[in-house]
Write an enzyme that holds these catalytic residues in place. Structure first.
Site, mmCIF file in Angstrom:
data_model
loop_
_atom_site.group_PDB
_atom_site.id
_atom_site.type_symbol
_atom_site.label_atom_id
_atom_site.label_comp_id
_atom_site.label_asym_id
_atom_site.label_seq_id
_atom_site.Cartn_x
_atom_site.Cartn_y
_atom_site.Cartn_z
ATOM 1 N N THR A 118 -94.749 -48.854 49.177
ATOM 2 C CA THR A 118 -94.688 -47.569 48.497
ATOM 3 C C THR A 118 -93.456 -47.446 47.599
ATOM 4 O OG1 THR A 118 -94.342 -45.204 48.936
ATOM 5 C CG2 THR A 118 -93.579 -46.698 50.620
ATOM 6 N N ASP A 119 -93.552 -46.558 46.611
ATOM 7 C CA ASP A 119 -92.386 -46.279 45.767
ATOM 8 C C ASP A 119 -91.331 -45.456 46.508
ATOM 9 O OD1 ASP A 119 -93.731 -43.856 45.837
ATOM 10 O OD2 ASP A 119 -93.848 -43.579 43.671
ATOM 11 N N GLU A 120 -91.702 -44.890 47.674
ATOM 12 C CA GLU A 120 -90.747 -44.027 48.388
ATOM 13 C C GLU A 120 -89.538 -44.807 48.903
ATOM 14 O OE1 GLU A 120 -92.140 -41.015 50.941
ATOM 15 O OE2 GLU A 120 -93.955 -40.662 49.786
ATOM 16 N N PHE A 149 -107.478 -44.480 54.069
ATOM 17 C CA PHE A 149 -107.845 -44.043 52.710
ATOM 18 C C PHE A 149 -107.903 -45.210 51.716
ATOM 19 C CE2 PHE A 149 -105.371 -42.384 48.841
ATOM 20 C CZ PHE A 149 -106.509 -42.185 48.063
ATOM 21 N N ASP A 180 -108.263 -52.840 62.405
ATOM 22 C CA ASP A 180 -107.714 -51.479 62.345
ATOM 23 C C ASP A 180 -107.682 -50.889 63.749
ATOM 24 O OD1 ASP A 180 -107.594 -48.522 61.892
ATOM 25 O OD2 ASP A 180 -107.754 -49.109 59.778
ATOM 26 N N TYR A 202 -90.479 -42.020 57.264
ATOM 27 C CA TYR A 202 -91.576 -42.864 56.763
ATOM 28 C C TYR A 202 -91.050 -43.900 55.774
ATOM 29 C CZ TYR A 202 -95.271 -44.243 53.507
ATOM 30 O OH TYR A 202 -96.102 -44.979 52.688
ATOM 31 N N LYS A 254 -90.944 -48.060 55.934
ATOM 32 C CA LYS A 254 -91.598 -48.918 54.932
ATOM 33 C C LYS A 254 -90.558 -49.838 54.269
ATOM 34 C CE LYS A 254 -95.373 -48.949 53.675
ATOM 35 N NZ LYS A 254 -96.596 -49.695 54.136
HETATM 36 P P1 NAD Z 1 -103.861 -44.023 55.904
HETATM 37 O O1 NAD Z 1 -102.947 -43.279 56.804
HETATM 38 O O2 NAD Z 1 -104.974 -43.286 55.261
HETATM 39 O O3 NAD Z 1 -104.508 -45.257 56.699
HETATM 40 C C1 NAD Z 1 -103.759 -46.070 57.545
HETATM 41 C C2 NAD Z 1 -104.733 -46.971 58.311
HETATM 42 O O4 NAD Z 1 -103.938 -47.839 59.146
HETATM 43 C C3 NAD Z 1 -105.668 -46.206 59.247
HETATM 44 O O5 NAD Z 1 -106.966 -46.739 59.155
HETATM 45 C C4 NAD Z 1 -105.099 -46.447 60.641
HETATM 46 O O6 NAD Z 1 -106.064 -46.424 61.671
HETATM 47 C C5 NAD Z 1 -104.480 -47.840 60.459
HETATM 48 N N1 NAD Z 1 -103.386 -48.112 61.409
HETATM 49 C C6 NAD Z 1 -102.318 -47.317 61.667
HETATM 50 N N2 NAD Z 1 -101.544 -47.881 62.607
HETATM 51 C C7 NAD Z 1 -102.127 -49.069 62.918
HETATM 52 C C8 NAD Z 1 -101.780 -50.128 63.799
HETATM 53 N N3 NAD Z 1 -100.692 -50.062 64.589
HETATM 54 N N4 NAD Z 1 -102.588 -51.211 63.852
HETATM 55 C C9 NAD Z 1 -103.709 -51.291 63.080
HETATM 56 N N5 NAD Z 1 -104.087 -50.312 62.244
HETATM 57 C C10 NAD Z 1 -103.304 -49.209 62.151
HETATM 58 O O7 NAD Z 1 -102.930 -44.715 54.829
HETATM 59 P P2 NAD Z 1 -103.206 -44.980 53.278
HETATM 60 O O8 NAD Z 1 -102.838 -43.770 52.514
HETATM 61 O O9 NAD Z 1 -104.544 -45.593 53.137
HETATM 62 O O10 NAD Z 1 -102.074 -46.084 52.979
HETATM 63 C C11 NAD Z 1 -102.342 -47.464 53.199
HETATM 64 C C12 NAD Z 1 -101.071 -48.239 52.921
HETATM 65 O O11 NAD Z 1 -100.654 -48.013 51.581
HETATM 66 C C13 NAD Z 1 -99.893 -47.825 53.793
HETATM 67 O O12 NAD Z 1 -99.170 -48.982 54.137
HETATM 68 C C14 NAD Z 1 -99.060 -46.921 52.897
HETATM 69 O O13 NAD Z 1 -97.693 -46.990 53.245
HETATM 70 C C15 NAD Z 1 -99.322 -47.548 51.546
HETATM 71 N N6 NAD Z 1 -99.232 -46.638 50.399
HETATM 72 C C16 NAD Z 1 -99.922 -45.462 50.390
HETATM 73 C C17 NAD Z 1 -99.863 -44.643 49.267
HETATM 74 C C18 NAD Z 1 -100.622 -43.337 49.201
HETATM 75 O O14 NAD Z 1 -100.408 -42.569 48.265
HETATM 76 N N7 NAD Z 1 -101.511 -43.033 50.133
HETATM 77 C C19 NAD Z 1 -99.106 -45.043 48.147
HETATM 78 C C20 NAD Z 1 -98.404 -46.249 48.206
HETATM 79 C C21 NAD Z 1 -98.495 -47.054 49.326
HETATM 80 O O1 DAU Z 2 -95.374 -42.108 46.761
HETATM 81 C C1 DAU Z 2 -96.240 -42.801 47.608
HETATM 82 C C2 DAU Z 2 -96.455 -42.012 48.871
HETATM 83 O O2 DAU Z 2 -97.279 -40.906 48.529
HETATM 84 C C3 DAU Z 2 -97.095 -42.826 49.983
HETATM 85 O O3 DAU Z 2 -96.223 -43.866 50.355
HETATM 86 C C4 DAU Z 2 -97.402 -41.946 51.196
HETATM 87 O O4 DAU Z 2 -98.078 -42.704 52.189
HETATM 88 C C5 DAU Z 2 -98.278 -40.801 50.740
HETATM 89 O O5 DAU Z 2 -98.523 -39.918 51.820
HETATM 90 C C6 DAU Z 2 -97.622 -40.046 49.589
HETATM 91 O O6 DAU Z 2 -96.436 -39.344 50.052
HETATM 92 P P1 DAU Z 2 -96.114 -37.851 49.604
HETATM 93 O O7 DAU Z 2 -95.226 -37.231 50.614
HETATM 94 O O8 DAU Z 2 -95.675 -37.817 48.190
HETATM 95 O O9 DAU Z 2 -97.604 -37.230 49.674
HETATM 96 P P2 DAU Z 2 -98.162 -35.819 50.175
HETATM 97 O O10 DAU Z 2 -99.595 -35.746 49.767
HETATM 98 O O11 DAU Z 2 -97.817 -35.537 51.590
HETATM 99 O O12 DAU Z 2 -97.333 -34.787 49.273
HETATM 100 C C7 DAU Z 2 -97.378 -34.860 47.860
HETATM 101 C C8 DAU Z 2 -96.393 -33.816 47.346
HETATM 102 O O13 DAU Z 2 -96.921 -32.513 47.634
HETATM 103 C C9 DAU Z 2 -95.038 -33.871 48.023
HETATM 104 O O14 DAU Z 2 -94.039 -33.553 47.073
HETATM 105 C C10 DAU Z 2 -95.109 -32.790 49.097
HETATM 106 C C11 DAU Z 2 -96.031 -31.776 48.473
HETATM 107 N N1 DAU Z 2 -96.890 -31.008 49.414
HETATM 108 C C12 DAU Z 2 -97.601 -31.701 50.339
HETATM 109 C C13 DAU Z 2 -98.415 -31.035 51.224
HETATM 110 C C14 DAU Z 2 -99.201 -31.800 52.276
HETATM 111 C C15 DAU Z 2 -96.990 -29.635 49.283
HETATM 112 O O15 DAU Z 2 -96.338 -29.007 48.416
HETATM 113 N N2 DAU Z 2 -97.804 -28.980 50.163
HETATM 114 C C16 DAU Z 2 -98.519 -29.614 51.129
HETATM 115 O O16 DAU Z 2 -99.234 -28.948 51.915
#
Ligand code: NAD
Ligand code: DAU
Length: 354
Positions: free
Chosen positions: A134-136, A11, A32, A160, A164
């Site tokens: 991540t902030d998590e 993403f 990737d 998770y 991280k």
């Molecule tokens: P995502 O799950 O959408 O994408 C992860 C990508 O990493 C995929 O393309 C997958 O194929 C690749 N991947 C997974 N394992 C791999 C491996 N062993 N070797 C090579 N490639 C691999 O994740 P995202 O939501 O795009 O998040 C990207 C980064 O940002 C992550 O490190 C996540 O922890 C961090 N992050 C995400 C969020 C969020 O809200 N989505 C917020 C803060 C930080």
């Molecule tokens: O804060 C950053 C993180 O945000 C990233 O590090 C993670 O990669 C990313 O997945 C995201 O984590 P969350 O667990 O916060 O995201 P998610 O979209 O899974 O859930 C957002 C909130 O919504 C969380 O409080 C759980 C809730 N939720 C989620 C799903 C999938 C629901 O209530 N119903 C649902 O079906």
């Protein structure tokens, strides 16, 4: 010049690669593994762009990654690759440990060898390893607690978040012990185009349009600090160019909002842009379901450091960003259908016989 991103078919990586090519003249190599979360179709239109190269590879594979570094000689590595979904980490943490901990240690070691192989001078001085985190890692805030700062204590609660946190510590250690020029960013919840529909916002959009239930965990009063993905990408470019080596930067949207409010906001936009055939409001599909174990109650970022040091600010409010996001999914229902049906995996069969 070239930058090397890992996880660029996910993403945030997809958005980053596309925006990088718009904002920069430099090449980008995307390394990737294409797990379920990697969707190479996202970047298929870039195959004819000489500044883009895709390499399928696992960050746990030291030799393969070292080979790409030696061949491409990037000026920076940005690590997006991770197992990213909290729910999956509860059902099966092993892949998270492998990729987010073991994989990051291999990336760091390969990057260290490469960096040390560069001749003394400008290229060596300019090299950066940027860990996208991540902030998590900071755990959960009580309602009145101060926002997460760069010096907040690490208290990860989900598998998770724990992996991280471990990778952030590895990055720090490679910086302090070996001198690798590292940067770390800790960002809040992203939303926007190309997000895998297991995450709250695209899941709710897809389910609403398909007439399915909209699952809200527990009471839905959990708070997240939502950031439009382009704003995250802009922050990463700023940290890469001007961040102080060894520092961490918190990135957030100043958009604290409860999950139930997010789901209702999506329903309201859909009611306007794509009303249900039944004529009923989409909010009628909301169902409160069993809560996520260990569910963090509140995340919220203090982004003062990146704002003052690097002059970064989010361009989108939650309301403008959410509208753009819903509009993107409505305009790209074929993308959503291919992901939900699994058809997006055909790309792998066409290109890798896998
Ligand atoms: P995502 O799950 O959408 O994408 C992860 C990508 O990493 C995929 O393309 C997958 O194929 C690749 N991947 C997974 N394992 C791999 C491996 N062993 N070797 C090579 N490639 C691999 O994740 P995202 O939501 O795009 O998040 C990207 C980064 O940002 C992550 O490190 C996540 O922890 C961090 N992050 C995400 C969020 C969020 O809200 N989505 C917020 C803060 C930080
Ligand atoms: O804060 C950053 C993180 O945000 C990233 O590090 C993670 O990669 C990313 O997945 C995201 O984590 P969350 O667990 O916060 O995201 P998610 O979209 O899974 O859930 C957002 C909130 O919504 C969380 O409080 C759980 C809730 N939720 C989620 C799903 C999938 C629901 O209530 N119903 C649902 O079906």
């Amino acid at each position: 010049m070239t930058i090397l991103v890992t996880g660029g078919a996910g993403f945030i990586g997809t958005n980053f690669v596309r925006e990088w090519l718009r904002h920069s003249t430099e090449r980008v190599v995307n390394y990737d593994k294409l797990t379920y979360a990697g969707n190479a179709e996202n970047l298929d239109d870039l195959v004819s762009d000489e500044r883009y190269r895709f390499v399928r590879g696992d960050i746990c594979d030291f030799d393969a990654f070292a080979g790409v570094l030696a061949q491409e000689k990037p000026r920076a590595v940005l690590n997006f690759a991770a197992e990213s979904h909290v729910d999956r980490s509860i059902h099966g943490p092993e892949d998270f440990v492998q990729t987010n901990v073991v994989g990051v240690s291999r990336l760091l070691q390969a990057s260290l060898h490469y960096w040390r192989s560069l001749p003394d001078g400008a290229d060596r001085d300019a090299f950066r390893f940027l860990q996208v985190s991540t902030d998590e890692v900071y755990g959960s805030l009580t309602p009145d607690a101060p926002l997460f700062r760069e010096d907040s204590r690490y208290e990860p609660n989900s598998p998770y978040a724990a992996t991280k946190a471990a990778s952030d510590h590895l990055v720090r250690a490679w910086g302090v012990t070996f001198g690798l020029p590292v940067l770390t960013t800790n960002c809040s919840n992203n939303y926007g185009p190309y997000q895998f529909p297991e995450k709250l916002i695209p899941l709710v959009i897809g389910n609403a349009l398909a007439g399915r239930d909209l699952p809200v965990y527990g009471d839905g009063m959990q708070v997240r600090d939502w950031l439009f993905v382009s704003d995250h990408c802009a922050a990463l470019r700023a940290v890469l160019e001007s961040g102080r080596v060894g520092d961490t930067y918190n990135i957030g949207g100043l958009n604290e909002i409860t999950n139930i409010a997010v789901v209702n906001a999506i329903c309201t936009i859909l009611d306007e842009l794509s009303p249900a055939a039944s004529g009923k409001p989409y909010a009628n599909q909301i169902r409160h379901v069993t809560d996520r174990p260990g569910h963090d109650r509140r995340y919220a970022i203090d982004a003062t450091k990146i704002r003052t040091a690097l002059n970064w600010r989010p361009a989108e409010t939650f309301s403008t960003g959410l509208r753009k996001t819903v509009q993107w999914y409505l305009a790209n229902t074929a993308w959503l259908d291919r992901v939900r049906s699994g058809a997006y995996r055909d790309w792998l069969a066409r290109h890798y016989d896998a």
